[in-house]
Design a protein around this motif. Structure first.
Motif, PDB file in Angstrom:
ATOM      1  N   PRO A   1       0.829  -1.208   0.000  1.00 47.44           N
ATOM      2  CA  PRO A   1       0.000   0.000   0.000  1.00 47.44           C
ATOM      3  C   PRO A   1       0.863   1.256   0.000  1.00 47.44           C
ATOM      4  O   PRO A   1       1.985   1.258   0.490  1.00 47.44           O
ATOM      5  CB  PRO A   1      -0.809  -0.107   1.286  1.00 47.44           C
ATOM      6  CG  PRO A   1      -0.027  -1.018   2.155  1.00 47.44           C
ATOM      7  CD  PRO A   1       0.726  -1.947   1.241  1.00 47.44           C
ATOM      8  N   ASP A   2       0.316   2.301  -0.542  1.00 44.74           N
ATOM      9  CA  ASP A   2       1.027   3.572  -0.609  1.00 44.74           C
ATOM     10  C   ASP A   2       1.104   4.183   0.786  1.00 44.74           C
ATOM     11  O   ASP A   2       0.076   4.423   1.421  1.00 44.74           O
ATOM     12  CB  ASP A   2       0.284   4.516  -1.562  1.00 44.74           C
ATOM     13  CG  ASP A   2       1.035   5.815  -1.806  1.00 44.74           C
ATOM     14  OD1 ASP A   2       2.258   5.842  -1.530  1.00 44.74           O
ATOM     15  OD2 ASP A   2       0.408   6.783  -2.265  1.00 44.74           O
ATOM     16  N   PRO A   3       2.306   4.447   1.306  1.00 47.79           N
ATOM     17  CA  PRO A   3       2.398   4.986   2.670  1.00 47.79           C
ATOM     18  C   PRO A   3       1.851   6.406   2.781  1.00 47.79           C
ATOM     19  O   PRO A   3       1.432   6.837   3.845  1.00 47.79           O
ATOM     20  CB  PRO A   3       3.895   4.948   2.971  1.00 47.79           C
ATOM     21  CG  PRO A   3       4.572   4.884   1.653  1.00 47.79           C
ATOM     22  CD  PRO A   3       3.612   4.215   0.719  1.00 47.79           C
ATOM     23  N   LYS A   4       1.834   7.133   1.693  1.00 45.96           N
ATOM     24  CA  LYS A   4       1.301   8.493   1.728  1.00 45.96           C
ATOM     25  C   LYS A   4      -0.226   8.495   1.821  1.00 45.96           C
ATOM     26  O   LYS A   4      -0.814   9.464   2.264  1.00 45.96           O
ATOM     27  CB  LYS A   4       1.734   9.255   0.482  1.00 45.96           C
ATOM     28  CG  LYS A   4       3.225   9.473   0.420  1.00 45.96           C
ATOM     29  CD  LYS A   4       3.621  10.187  -0.845  1.00 45.96           C
ATOM     30  CE  LYS A   4       5.126  10.319  -0.927  1.00 45.96           C
ATOM     31  NZ  LYS A   4       5.552  10.889  -2.191  1.00 45.96           N
ATOM     32  N   ALA A   5      -0.830   7.396   1.394  1.00 41.86           N
ATOM     33  CA  ALA A   5      -2.287   7.316   1.399  1.00 41.86           C
ATOM     34  C   ALA A   5      -2.823   6.761   2.715  1.00 41.86           C
ATOM     35  O   ALA A   5      -4.001   6.504   2.832  1.00 41.86           O
ATOM     36  CB  ALA A   5      -2.769   6.451   0.238  1.00 41.86           C
ATOM     37  N   ALA A   6      -1.971   6.551   3.685  1.00 35.94           N
ATOM     38  CA  ALA A   6      -2.417   6.007   4.967  1.00 35.94           C
ATOM     39  C   ALA A   6      -3.327   7.013   5.675  1.00 35.94           C
ATOM     40  O   ALA A   6      -3.051   8.209   5.712  1.00 35.94           O
ATOM     41  CB  ALA A   6      -1.220   5.678   5.849  1.00 35.94           C
ATOM     42  N   LYS A   7      -4.401   6.484   6.220  1.00 32.11           N
ATOM     43  CA  LYS A   7      -5.368   7.338   6.890  1.00 32.11           C
ATOM     44  C   LYS A   7      -5.154   7.271   8.399  1.00 32.11           C
ATOM     45  O   LYS A   7      -4.829   6.230   8.940  1.00 32.11           O
ATOM     46  CB  LYS A   7      -6.788   6.882   6.565  1.00 32.11           C
ATOM     47  CG  LYS A   7      -7.135   6.965   5.102  1.00 32.11           C
ATOM     48  CD  LYS A   7      -8.524   6.440   4.863  1.00 32.11           C
ATOM     49  CE  LYS A   7      -8.840   6.436   3.383  1.00 32.11           C
ATOM     50  NZ  LYS A   7     -10.128   5.822   3.109  1.00 32.11           N
ATOM     51  N   ALA A   8      -5.359   8.355   9.053  1.00 29.37           N
ATOM     52  CA  ALA A   8      -5.272   8.384  10.513  1.00 29.37           C
ATOM     53  C   ALA A   8      -6.540   7.769  11.090  1.00 29.37           C
ATOM     54  O   ALA A   8      -7.606   7.822  10.489  1.00 29.37           O
ATOM     55  CB  ALA A   8      -5.114   9.815  10.998  1.00 29.37           C
ATOM     56  N   SER A   9      -6.440   7.160  12.256  1.00 27.62           N
ATOM     57  CA  SER A   9      -7.627   6.559  12.861  1.00 27.62           C
ATOM     58  C   SER A   9      -8.608   7.668  13.223  1.00 27.62           C
ATOM     59  O   SER A   9      -8.234   8.750  13.644  1.00 27.62           O
ATOM     60  CB  SER A   9      -7.252   5.742  14.089  1.00 27.62           C
ATOM     61  OG  SER A   9      -6.696   6.595  15.054  1.00 27.62           O
ATOM     62  N   THR A  10      -9.876   7.371  13.078  1.00 21.32           N
ATOM     63  CA  THR A  10     -10.903   8.392  13.258  1.00 21.32           C
ATOM     64  C   THR A  10     -11.273   8.624  14.708  1.00 21.32           C
ATOM     65  O   THR A  10     -11.844   9.650  15.036  1.00 21.32           O
ATOM     66  CB  THR A  10     -12.173   8.000  12.493  1.00 21.32           C
ATOM     67  OG1 THR A  10     -12.616   6.732  12.980  1.00 21.32           O
ATOM     68  CG2 THR A  10     -11.905   7.917  11.005  1.00 21.32           C
ATOM     69  N   GLY A  11     -10.977   7.665  15.580  1.00 19.92           N
ATOM     70  CA  GLY A  11     -11.355   7.820  16.971  1.00 19.92           C
ATOM     71  C   GLY A  11     -12.611   7.054  17.294  1.00 19.92           C
ATOM     72  O   GLY A  11     -12.794   6.585  18.410  1.00 19.92           O
ATOM     73  N   LYS A  12     -13.504   6.914  16.327  1.00 21.18           N
ATOM     74  CA  LYS A  12     -14.731   6.161  16.545  1.00 21.18           C
ATOM     75  C   LYS A  12     -14.396   4.680  16.728  1.00 21.18           C
ATOM     76  O   LYS A  12     -14.933   4.033  17.623  1.00 21.18           O
ATOM     77  CB  LYS A  12     -15.666   6.361  15.360  1.00 21.18           C
ATOM     78  CG  LYS A  12     -17.025   5.750  15.542  1.00 21.18           C
ATOM     79  CD  LYS A  12     -17.919   6.092  14.363  1.00 21.18           C
ATOM     80  CE  LYS A  12     -19.302   5.551  14.561  1.00 21.18           C
ATOM     81  NZ  LYS A  12     -20.177   5.849  13.429  1.00 21.18           N
TER      82      LYS A  12
END
Length: 86
Positions: free
Chosen positions: A42-53
């Motif tokens: 996977p693209d490391p730049k496209a990693a999403k931060a956890s939303t908290g939910k």
């Protein structure tokens, strides 16, 4: 993560007289098989931060599991105390 299938073909230089007699012989060898299945990183730049939910749900589930484990431990202990005197 997906698996990319890359078909391999035998080159003319890699053919030996045994395989030249049978041109439809499949290419064999562990390196060929391992080379066919490549993992698509996977693209490391496209990693999403956890939303908290999701984190909140995980923490609540962990606390619930801890509470259930505590209640079961108490019940087993009380049952042991009851059986100890018998």
């Amino acid at each position: 993560m997906t698996i990319k299938l890359k078909p391999k073909k035998a080159s003319a230089a890699a053919e030996t007289p045994a395989t030249a007699a049978t041109p439809t012989a499949p290419v064999s060898g562990g390196a060929t098989i391992a080379d066919r299945f490549k993992l698509d990183a996977p693209d490391p730049k496209a990693a999403k931060a956890s939303t908290g939910k999701g984190t909140l749900i995980t923490v609540l589930a962990a606390l619930l599991a801890l509470g259930v484990a505590g209640v079961l431990t108490f019940i087993i202990y009380q049952h042991w105390e009851f059986l100890k005197s018998a």
